[in-house]
Design an enzyme around this catalytic site. Structure first.
Site, mmCIF file in Angstrom:
data_model
loop_
_atom_site.group_PDB
_atom_site.id
_atom_site.type_symbol
_atom_site.label_atom_id
_atom_site.label_comp_id
_atom_site.label_asym_id
_atom_site.label_seq_id
_atom_site.Cartn_x
_atom_site.Cartn_y
_atom_site.Cartn_z
ATOM 1 N N HIS A 118 -3.414 7.363 1.801
ATOM 2 C CA HIS A 118 -3.782 6.030 1.343
ATOM 3 C C HIS A 118 -5.187 5.751 1.840
ATOM 4 O O HIS A 118 -5.502 5.961 3.009
ATOM 5 C CB HIS A 118 -2.791 5.009 1.897
ATOM 6 C CG HIS A 118 -3.242 3.589 1.743
ATOM 7 N ND1 HIS A 118 -3.710 3.090 0.548
ATOM 8 C CD2 HIS A 118 -3.308 2.563 2.637
ATOM 9 C CE1 HIS A 118 -4.036 1.814 0.705
ATOM 10 N NE2 HIS A 118 -3.803 1.482 1.964
ATOM 11 N N ASN A 127 -10.048 -0.163 -0.535
ATOM 12 C CA ASN A 127 -8.590 -0.085 -0.443
ATOM 13 C C ASN A 127 -7.999 -0.649 -1.730
ATOM 14 O O ASN A 127 -8.032 -1.852 -1.959
ATOM 15 C CB ASN A 127 -8.112 -0.880 0.772
ATOM 16 C CG ASN A 127 -6.611 -0.802 0.981
ATOM 17 O OD1 ASN A 127 -5.862 -0.401 0.092
ATOM 18 N ND2 ASN A 127 -6.169 -1.194 2.155
ATOM 19 N N CYS A 131 0.806 -1.214 0.000
ATOM 20 C CA CYS A 131 0.000 0.000 0.000
ATOM 21 C C CYS A 131 0.848 1.277 0.000
ATOM 22 O O CYS A 131 0.365 2.345 -0.378
ATOM 23 C CB CYS A 131 -0.946 0.009 1.193
ATOM 24 S SG CYS A 131 -2.122 -1.372 1.187
#
Length: 323
Positions: free
Chosen positions: A250, A280, A114
């Site tokens: 993020h 996500n 990520c």
């Protein structure tokens, strides 16, 4: 004179299939209310059968080129941040290079889960400020739907697929925070926390593997580490939270996003949030949010932007840039 890596264009791509939370209610002991209350996610996009990461990345790249008014031949280097490449090798970046018809320059992948886009952005900035290249395309692209355990309600409802791209180009600056472009980078990793977020398989173990996560522990680390790295990056850039126009984090979890903003002393009105629509998307989430933020008229030329991310490794970091 200081060479800065300035934003020339941005774009994104999302697969056509939209998956609302209600779809998971058919196969899992979960509800739309449960997912929204714990993550802020309402829907996400999943890639179609046969649609690989490089295809998503290429579509985002084309959108960024159009936004910048450039051709693929104008790009000197192409970096793809991904944890879900099409193949073990070659890199997804070289596949995107071929799809774009980019016959010169070079391309490579960066893998920091990520945090991948932040790491890729740092690499692009270094290539430009060192004088190695003039223009770099940085792409975050993922097909996380391919590595999810569909029986694990704690993880499979959180992730989505997509891609975002950013073009950076060299320009002269004065060496002050008033310059447009990347102003600072702050990167970290700590392999002792591998078990908190990982895929339990891979090439050298001769297995495919699925995503595993200790959600509570990841949350505990995320807010503290994200706030600290953002503050460190701002300090390196010579700015304070009062100078920041937008945080583009993020997009993992709305509670993490809100907790980090609170620690930085910034209101949610100054945070670009897309997690409700995309879930996500790992390395794709920051460039997706940057592209959406610009398209919605929020992020404008001259705005001070702070991006920060944390992912498996653990790996985390932040970048400060003036748009």
């Amino acid at each position: 004179m200081t060479i800065r890596a300035q934003v020339a264009g941005v774009g994104h791509y999302l697969p056509e299939r939209i998956v609302p939370n209600a779809e998971f209610e058919k196969t899992l002991d979960t509800t739309d209310e449960w997912i929204v209350s714990r993550s802020g996610i309402e829907r996400r996009h999943f890639a179609a059968e046969g649609q690989a990461t490089s295809e998503l990345a290429a579509h985002a790249a084309e959108a960024a080129l159009a936004d910048a008014g450039l051709q693929a031949s104008d790009i000197d280097a192409l970096i793809v941040a991904t944890s879900t490449p099409d193949l073990t090798f070659p890199s997804a970046a070289t596949m995107v290079q071929a799809r774009l018809g980019m016959e010169t320059g070079f391309a490579f992948d960066v893998q920091a889960v990520c945090a991948g886009f932040v790491y890729a952005l740092a690499n692009a900035n270094a290539l430009i400020t060192s004088g190695t290249v003039r223009r770099v395309m940085v792409i975050g692209a993922e097909t996380f739907s391919r590595i999810l355990d569909w029986e694990d309600r704690a993880t499979c409802v959180l992730f989505g697929d997509g891609a975002g791209a950013l073009i950076l180009e060299a320009a002269e600056g004065d060496g002050t925070p008033d310059d447009r472009g990347v102003l600072s980078v702050d990167l970290h990793s700590d392999g002792r926390y591998r078990e908190l977020l990982y895929v339990d398989g891979g090439v050298s173990t001769n297995s495919i593997g699925q995503l595993r996560m200790e959600g509570k522990e990841v949350f505990r680390h995320a807010v503290a580490k994200l706030a600290a790295t953002a503050e460190a990056a701002m300090d390196k850039a010579g700015i304070t939270a009062a100078d920041v126009d937008w945080i583009v984090p993020h997009q993992a979890n709305i509670r993490i996003i809100a907790g980090t903003a609170k620690k930085l002393g910034l209101p949610m009105e100054q945070v670009i949030v897309t997690v409700q629509d995309h879930g996500n998307t790992s390395a794709a989430s920051i460039p997706l949010a940057l592209s959406v933020g610009k398209a919605e008229g929020k992020i404008k030329r001259g705005d001070m932007v702070v991006t920060e991310a944390i992912g498996g490794g653990l790996a985390w970091g932040a970048v400060v840039l003036r748009w």
